[in-house]
Every structure is written in structure tokens, then in C-alpha cells.
Motif scaffolding. Structure first.
Motif, PDB file in Angstrom:
ATOM      1  N   LEU A 235       0.828  -1.206   0.000  1.00  0.00           N
ATOM      2  CA  LEU A 235       0.000   0.000   0.000  1.00  0.00           C
ATOM      3  C   LEU A 235       0.869   1.266   0.000  1.00  0.00           C
ATOM      4  N   GLY A 236       1.985   1.217   0.734  1.00  0.00           N
ATOM      5  CA  GLY A 236       2.882   2.385   0.789  1.00  0.00           C
ATOM      6  C   GLY A 236       3.450   2.737  -0.587  1.00  0.00           C
ATOM      7  N   LEU A 237       3.669   1.707  -1.423  1.00  0.00           N
ATOM      8  CA  LEU A 237       4.186   1.968  -2.772  1.00  0.00           C
ATOM      9  C   LEU A 237       3.109   2.610  -3.654  1.00  0.00           C
ATOM     10  N   ALA A 238       1.886   2.153  -3.479  1.00  0.00           N
ATOM     11  CA  ALA A 238       0.778   2.764  -4.240  1.00  0.00           C
ATOM     12  C   ALA A 238       0.624   4.228  -3.825  1.00  0.00           C
ATOM     13  N   GLN A 239       0.794   4.483  -2.524  1.00  0.00           N
ATOM     14  CA  GLN A 239       0.671   5.870  -2.028  1.00  0.00           C
ATOM     15  C   GLN A 239       1.782   6.731  -2.607  1.00  0.00           C
ATOM     16  N   LYS A 240       2.990   6.151  -2.679  1.00  0.00           N
ATOM     17  CA  LYS A 240       4.122   6.884  -3.291  1.00  0.00           C
ATOM     18  C   LYS A 240       3.833   7.199  -4.760  1.00  0.00           C
ATOM     19  N   ASP A 241       3.312   6.218  -5.495  1.00  0.00           N
ATOM     20  CA  ASP A 241       3.002   6.428  -6.926  1.00  0.00           C
ATOM     21  C   ASP A 241       1.955   7.525  -7.111  1.00  0.00           C
ATOM     22  N   LEU A 242       0.935   7.492  -6.262  1.00  0.00           N
ATOM     23  CA  LEU A 242      -0.102   8.524  -6.369  1.00  0.00           C
ATOM     24  C   LEU A 242       0.491   9.912  -6.103  1.00  0.00           C
ATOM     25  N   GLY A 243       1.439   9.971  -5.149  1.00  0.00           N
ATOM     26  CA  GLY A 243       2.111  11.251  -4.855  1.00  0.00           C
ATOM     27  C   GLY A 243       2.849  11.777  -6.092  1.00  0.00           C
ATOM     28  N   PRO A 255      -5.913  19.516 -13.308  1.00  0.00           N
ATOM     29  CA  PRO A 255      -6.664  19.260 -12.076  1.00  0.00           C
ATOM     30  C   PRO A 255      -7.077  17.792 -11.993  1.00  0.00           C
ATOM     31  N   MET A 256      -6.873  17.181 -10.823  1.00  0.00           N
ATOM     32  CA  MET A 256      -7.227  15.756 -10.675  1.00  0.00           C
ATOM     33  C   MET A 256      -7.987  15.530  -9.369  1.00  0.00           C
ATOM     34  N   PRO A 257      -9.262  15.937  -9.327  1.00  0.00           N
ATOM     35  CA  PRO A 257     -10.021  15.771  -8.081  1.00  0.00           C
ATOM     36  C   PRO A 257     -10.165  14.319  -7.645  1.00  0.00           C
ATOM     37  N   MET A 258     -10.331  13.400  -8.594  1.00  0.00           N
ATOM     38  CA  MET A 258     -10.461  11.987  -8.215  1.00  0.00           C
ATOM     39  C   MET A 258      -9.114  11.492  -7.678  1.00  0.00           C
ATOM     40  N   GLY A 259      -8.043  11.898  -8.358  1.00  0.00           N
ATOM     41  CA  GLY A 259      -6.692  11.506  -7.930  1.00  0.00           C
ATOM     42  C   GLY A 259      -6.363  12.050  -6.550  1.00  0.00           C
ATOM     43  N   ALA A 260      -6.780  13.288  -6.295  1.00  0.00           N
ATOM     44  CA  ALA A 260      -6.494  13.904  -4.994  1.00  0.00           C
ATOM     45  C   ALA A 260      -7.197  13.138  -3.880  1.00  0.00           C
ATOM     46  N   ALA A 261      -8.460  12.779  -4.135  1.00  0.00           N
ATOM     47  CA  ALA A 261      -9.214  12.040  -3.109  1.00  0.00           C
ATOM     48  C   ALA A 261      -8.547  10.691  -2.836  1.00  0.00           C
ATOM     49  N   ALA A 262      -8.134   9.999  -3.909  1.00  0.00           N
ATOM     50  CA  ALA A 262      -7.493   8.688  -3.735  1.00  0.00           C
ATOM     51  C   ALA A 262      -6.166   8.840  -2.974  1.00  0.00           C
ATOM     52  N   THR A 263      -5.399   9.881  -3.327  1.00  0.00           N
ATOM     53  CA  THR A 263      -4.106  10.088  -2.661  1.00  0.00           C
ATOM     54  C   THR A 263      -4.309  10.293  -1.155  1.00  0.00           C
ATOM     55  N   MET A 264      -5.293  11.105  -0.803  1.00  0.00           N
ATOM     56  CA  MET A 264      -5.554  11.360   0.622  1.00  0.00           C
ATOM     57  C   MET A 264      -5.973  10.080   1.342  1.00  0.00           C
ATOM     58  N   LEU A 265      -6.758   9.265   0.666  1.00  0.00           N
ATOM     59  CA  LEU A 265      -7.217   8.014   1.283  1.00  0.00           C
ATOM     60  C   LEU A 265      -6.036   7.065   1.542  1.00  0.00           C
ATOM     61  N   TYR A 266      -5.152   6.948   0.560  1.00  0.00           N
ATOM     62  CA  TYR A 266      -3.969   6.092   0.742  1.00  0.00           C
ATOM     63  C   TYR A 266      -3.052   6.673   1.823  1.00  0.00           C
ATOM     64  N   ALA A 281      -5.768  -3.587   1.048  1.00  0.00           N
ATOM     65  CA  ALA A 281      -6.172  -3.203   2.407  1.00  0.00           C
ATOM     66  C   ALA A 281      -6.857  -1.834   2.414  1.00  0.00           C
ATOM     67  N   ILE A 282      -6.830  -1.144   1.297  1.00  0.00           N
ATOM     68  CA  ILE A 282      -7.542   0.146   1.224  1.00  0.00           C
ATOM     69  C   ILE A 282      -9.028  -0.057   1.547  1.00  0.00           C
ATOM     70  N   VAL A 283      -9.547  -1.235   1.211  1.00  0.00           N
ATOM     71  CA  VAL A 283     -10.965  -1.521   1.497  1.00  0.00           C
ATOM     72  C   VAL A 283     -11.187  -1.617   3.013  1.00  0.00           C
ATOM     73  N   GLU A 284     -10.236  -2.220   3.698  1.00  0.00           N
ATOM     74  CA  GLU A 284     -10.321  -2.311   5.162  1.00  0.00           C
ATOM     75  C   GLU A 284     -10.262  -0.912   5.782  1.00  0.00           C
ATOM     76  N   GLU A 285      -9.430  -0.049   5.209  1.00  0.00           N
ATOM     77  CA  GLU A 285      -9.337   1.322   5.701  1.00  0.00           C
ATOM     78  C   GLU A 285     -10.691   2.028   5.564  1.00  0.00           C
ATOM     79  N   ILE A 286     -11.344   1.797   4.442  1.00  0.00           N
ATOM     80  CA  ILE A 286     -12.661   2.427   4.211  1.00  0.00           C
ATOM     81  C   ILE A 286     -13.696   1.833   5.171  1.00  0.00           C
ATOM     82  N   ARG A 287     -13.599   0.519   5.406  1.00  0.00           N
ATOM     83  CA  ARG A 287     -14.512  -0.095   6.396  1.00  0.00           C
ATOM     84  C   ARG A 287     -14.317   0.567   7.757  1.00  0.00           C
ATOM     85  N   ASP A 288     -13.061   0.750   8.163  1.00  0.00           N
ATOM     86  CA  ASP A 288     -12.766   1.391   9.458  1.00  0.00           C
ATOM     87  C   ASP A 288     -13.422   2.756   9.543  1.00  0.00           C
TER      88      ASP A 288
END
Ligand code: NAD
Length: 297
Positions: A235-243, A255-266, A281-288
Motif C-alpha cells: 500500500l505504501g508503494l501505491a501511495q508513493k506512486d499517487l504522490g 486538475p485531478m479531483p479523483m486523484g487527490a481524493a485517492a491520494t488522501m485516502l492512501y 487493504a484500502i478496502v479495510e481502511e474504508i470499512r474502518d
């Protein structure tokens, strides 16, 4: 053959009635648009002056209207369906409406001894014409069994969504996913244009990765759905890629509003200690975040 009252003859309702007529059902129709009523009576439907008249003597009454207020009004107003609907008849709302409105309508009808099921449809008006709608049936098994032949005049598949209210629930989630994915995919394609990529390249690559195939059939089955969050891709690598993507986008004035939301979630998931978990595990984070219990022991 059944006696069917049908209310709402728009882009969807009109071809659905045509398909019911083709299978020799007797269809009584009501719509506030006289032109469309004329068209459908030329094909064998019987025009009625109100929803109340259209429901009289019907085995099934189908509503296919733009929103919940209209569905409620054609059922409960002075000229509404409820005044003539027999206790044995089944009212099937096939419109896409708010689930709370649908539930309110069900409760009001049931309190009056009437029967109601939600059966919104997937796919488009082109499928309504060919009779290939996907019917998302929310109702008791007995109701769905009873309605099945009629529903299959309009669609080629009836999905038993899991009880009363579940048809409109799955329709809502499906539409959320389709609409959000449309925007997310658009953002990805326009970013690729900013970067000078050809559409054919993007399409070719996406069709072989979770980006185009979706996660239900690619990344989730062997990890999240098995309760295994050990990393195949961290997950940390996906977060790095989104950054990196967000930095590139910013430099390209993209402008990337969808990308920004995903980056914040990761980033949130990483902050909560999920950096070394699999990215599913992003799904587990959303469940939390939604206070939904984890499905993983
Ligand atoms: P539409 O606007 O083409 O048709 C609505 C019809 O309802 C019109 O003929 C209108 O005259 C009639 N109407 C409005 N108020 C009425 C009233 N008080 N009494 C009687 N008739 C009345 O809409 P549509 O595209 O047919 O969509 C119907 C439903 O199906 C909506 O809930 C929509 O979200 C859903 N849906 C549409 C599609 C699609 O591709 N168009 C796909 C899936 C689901």
C-alpha cells in the motif's frame, strides 16, 4: 397472459410496454404525455385517464418514472393506483429512486394490505428496446417467482438481489461505481493526453491491468477476499506512486479531483499503519472509516 397497468412511457417505459405487448400481455397505460400514449395504443395498449384507472383489474402494475416523488404521487394521490389496486396484485416500481423513498412507499402500501416490490433496471434504453435489460429484483422469493415471466419480457436476466429493498440498493451502488469510474477513467485518459500518450497505448495497457479490468476480478480474490493482507504490492508503494502522479499533474496544470481524493485516502491508510499491507487493504481502511466491522480476522 397477465393484465398489466403501466405508468410512465418515456425512453424506458415505452419500449418496455412494446415488449410486453409482443408477448401478448394486456397492457393498460397512463402517461401525462398524450403523444406517447397515442403511439403505444396504436400498438395494442389500452389508454387510461389516470393511474387509478390503469391499475383497475391489473395483476401487475409497473411504474417507470423519473423520480420518487412522482412514483409516490401516481400511487397515493387522489387519482392514484392505491384506490383500485387489488390486494392480490403486485405493484412493481422499476424506476431508479432514493431507497428511503422506496421503503416509505413499500411501508405505506403494505399498511394498506397491498404488495410492492422494487425492480430497477441495469443497462440502457437501447437494451429496453431489444428486451435485454438487467432486472435487479428486490422482493420476496414468492413475489419474484410470480413476476418472473413478466420481467423476462423486458429483460434477459433477473437478479435476485436479496429481499425487499435490495434491488434499489444494488442499483444505487452500481450507479455510484459506474459514474465514479467514468470520471476516474476520464481523469486518467486526459492525464495521458497531457503526457503525450496515444489513446491506443492507454487502452492496450489498461485492458491488461486492474486499471481497466477492475479489482473485483484481479487483485481482490487472492488477497482481500481471502483475508490475506500480506503484500503482493505494498500500500505504501501505491501511495508513493499517487504522490508522483499528483506532482506531475500539478506541473502540467492538470486538475485531478479523483486523484487527490485517492491520494488522501492512501495517505490516511499509511498514517494508520497500513503501509506494509497489500494495497487491497484500502478496502479495510474504508470499512474502518465507515465503522463497518472488518471481514478479516
Ligand atoms: P423519461 O423522462 O424518458 O420518461 C419518464 C416518463 O414519465 C415520461 O414519458 C413522462 O411523461 C412520464 N411522467 C412524468 N410524470 C408523470 C406522471 N405524473 N404520471 C404519468 N407519467 C408521468 O425517463 P426514462 O429514461 O424512461 O427513465 C425512467 C426511469 O428509468 C428513471 O428512474 C431512470 O433513472 C431509470 N433508468 C433510465 C435508463 C435510461 O437509459 N434512460 C436506464 C436505467 C434506468
Amino acid at each position: 397472459m397477465a393484465n398489466i397497468g403501466f405508468i410512465g412511457l418515456g425512453q424506458m417505459g415505452f419500449p418496455m410496454v412494446c415488449n410486453l405487448l409482443k408477448k401478448n400481455h394486456a397492457v393498460s397505460v397512463f402517461d401525462i404525455d398524450c403523444e406517447v400514449v397515442k403511439k403505444v395504443t396504436n400498438l395494442g395498449a389500452v389508454a387510461k385517464n389516470s393511474p387509478r384507472e390503469a391499475a383497475s383489474g391489473a395483476d401487475f402494475v409497473i411504474t417507470m418514472l423519473p423520480n420518487g416523488q412522482l412514483v409516490e404521487s401516481v400511487i397515493f394521490d387522489e387519482q392514484g393506483v392505491i384506490h383500485t389496486l387489488s390486494d392480490d396484485a403486485l405493484l412493481i416500481d422499476m424506476s431508479t429512486i432514493h431507497p428511503l423513498e422506496s421503503e416509505k412507499i413499500r411501508q405505506r402500501l403494505e399498511a394498506n394490505g397491498k404488495q410492492f416490490m422494487d425492480a430497477p433496471v441495469g443497462r440502457t434504453s437501447e437494451h429496453a428496446v431489444t428486451g435485454d435489460l438487467l432486472i435487479l429484483a428486490g422482493g420476496t422469493d414468492e413475489q419474484i417467482d410470480r413476476a418472473n415471466d413478466v420481467l423476462l419480457c423486458m429483460g434477459n436476466e433477473v437478479v435476485r438481489a436479496g429481499g425487499p429493498g435490495m434491488g434499489i440498493a444494488i442499483k444505487l451502488v452500481n450507479n455510484f461505481m459506474s459514474a465514479a469510474l467514468n470520471a476516474l477513467s476520464g481523469e486518467a485518459v486526459v492525464l495521458s493526453e497531457k503526457l503525450g500518450l496515444r489513446y491506443e497505448t492507454v487502452e492496450k495497457v489498461f485492458s491488461g491491468t486492474p486499471a481497466g479490468k477492475g479489482h473485483f476480478t484481479t487483485t481482490w480474490p487472492n488477497k482481500l477476499l481471502k483475508g490475506d493482507l500480506s503484500p503482493v504490492f505494498m500500500l505504501g508503494l501505491a501511495q508513493k506512486d499517487l504522490g508522483i502522479v499528483m506532482d506531475v499533474a500539478s506541473k502540467l496544470n492538470m486538475p485531478m479531483p479523483m486523484g487527490a481524493a485517492a491520494t488522501m485516502l492512501y495517505t490516511q491508510a499509511k498514517a494508520h499503519g497500513r503501509e506494509k499491507q497489500d494495497w487491497t487493504a484500502i478496502v479495510e481502511e474504508i470499512r474502518d472509516a465507515a465503522a463497518v466491522p472488518s471481514k478479516i480476522n
